[in-house]
Design an enzyme around this catalytic site. Structure first.
Site, mmCIF file in Angstrom:
data_model
loop_
_atom_site.group_PDB
_atom_site.id
_atom_site.type_symbol
_atom_site.label_atom_id
_atom_site.label_comp_id
_atom_site.label_asym_id
_atom_site.label_seq_id
_atom_site.Cartn_x
_atom_site.Cartn_y
_atom_site.Cartn_z
ATOM 1 N N ASP A 21 0.875 -1.641 -0.123
ATOM 2 C CA ASP A 21 -0.153 -0.242 -0.067
ATOM 3 C C ASP A 21 0.988 1.682 0.212
ATOM 4 O OD1 ASP A 21 1.015 -0.738 2.483
ATOM 5 O OD2 ASP A 21 -0.233 0.795 3.545
ATOM 6 N N GLU A 38 0.510 -1.490 5.462
ATOM 7 C CA GLU A 38 0.947 -1.124 6.854
ATOM 8 C C GLU A 38 1.373 0.455 6.806
ATOM 9 O OE1 GLU A 38 5.142 0.416 7.661
ATOM 10 O OE2 GLU A 38 3.921 0.518 5.996
#
Length: 369
Positions: free
Chosen positions: A78, A139
């Site tokens: 991400d 994350e």
């Protein structure tokens, strides 16, 4: 030194950053990577995560090696916002976005480096360590993917996360723990013009607390910050309620506990002084970790950098990463720089030279007997 196919490395990186993958929206990048890893010969497992975390999945992938060693390599899929419709620009060996988004080198530079190192190893028929990949969702914003990673798949006893900046050769061997505080102060509304003395202003309570609170840099290992404040209804109403979100971090768990207790006590004392109610939710976001410089895992990594003619060094960081979570789960993990710079800003950039160097490191490390 091996010849990494630089054009292919950068081309793959550019393709990856063009896939929208802001936190919680990783399905497209995860599907793409699962397919590409399968084509490289990895056994790929799509590991489900709760829907609230992502519309995608964590990836576990394994490529058996002939050398008698195994390593987990990890990156997150991400990006932070603004991370949609990224248009990468390459100028004078530097890759950046056109300026209205982040670039996404955090953390797609690591993914591209790992996959190019594997391609090169296969093309050159090199024997390699068993390679296990742990690619995580979400994350950014709390290390959610690694917290929900199914560790039963992992067979290696050590890992490398490729998710920090700085000179190539930087090895993050210690990182802080973080405590999150969510504070709601409930005062009492009153008409600000007619009867202000009948009210209890939640902002006054907060101001009193903050004036007496140690914040910012506490010492070389510890920081604290209040990052979000929201409240109020109208200028003619004594503010009845206020919400604050704060954090404290420290490389030292005892110091973290002391700082958090200080912040909670200071909020409580101010509320009591002004007759307000207060609700404080204090939760541990992640724990600190330290891996010794003399640890064989660190020594091995340093040897590969040295073999390349680079000067490796260990350092601590003020930020958390998936390495915090993997260490907490019993997998010895350090975090290496890919050369990413000015991350989380629209000025983010990475150099082709640094991306090539970290890919060469991976090649060297994975084929080292």
């Amino acid at each position: 030194m091996t010849t990494i196919n630089q054009d292919r490395l950068i081309s793959h990186f550019i393709d990856l950053v063009k896939i929208d993958s802001e936190s919680r929206n990783e399905k497209a990048i995860a599907e793409t990577l699962a397919e590409q890893l399968g084509a490289l010969g990895f056994n790929v497992a799509k590991l489900p995560v709760p829907e609230a975390i992502s519309n995608g999945f964590n990836i576990y992938a394994k490529l058996e090696g002939k050398l008698d060693d195994s390593i987990v390599l990890s990156c997150h899929m991400d990006t932070v916002a603004p991370g949609n419709n990224i248009e990468p620009i390459i100028e004078d060996g530097v890759i950046r976005s056109k300026g209205d988004t982040i670039l996404g080198g955090d953390d797609k530079s690591g993914i591209a480096a790992i996959m190019e190192a594997v391609r090169t190893i296969q093309e050159q028929n090199q024997e390699h360590k068993t390679i296990e990949l742990a690619f995580t969702v979400h994350e950014e914003g709390g290390l959610q993917g690694s917290k929900h990673f199914d560790m039963s798949y992992i067979t290696a006893d050590k890992a490398i996360v490729l998710d920090t900046g700085g000179t190539i050769g930087a090895i993050v061997t210690s990182a802080p723990g973080q405590q999150s505080l969510k504070v709601t102060i409930k005062g009492k509304p009153a008409h600000a013009g007619l009867a202000p003395e009948e009210g209890i202003n939640a902002l006054t309570v907060a101001s009193d607390a903050i004036m007496n609170m140690k914040l910012s840099r506490i010492d070389s290992e510890t920081t604290a910050n209040i990052g979000i404040v929201s409240g109020g209804q109208a200028t003619n109403i004594v503010m009845p309620e206020l919400y604050l979100a704060a954090e404290a971090r420290s490389l030292n768990d005892d110091k973290l506990a002391v700082q958090v207790e200080h912040m909670i006590d200071t909020f409580n004392q101010a509320a009591q002084k002004h007759g307000a109610n207060i609700d404080i939710q204090s939760t541990r976001s992640y724990n600190a970790f330290t891996v010794a410089d003399s640890d064989p895992h660190v020594v091995d990594i340093m040897a590969s950098f040295t073999q390349m003619g680079l000067t490796p060094f260990t350092k601590s960081t003020g930020g958390g990463s998936d390495a915090n979570i993997f260490n907490e789960k019993g997998l010895k993990t350090v975090n290496l720089s890919t050369g990413m710079s000015k991350v989380h800003t629209t000025e983010e950039f990475i150099t082709i030279e640094d991306m090539t160097k970290i890919t060469e490191f991976l090649y060297t490390y994975l084929t080292k007997k």
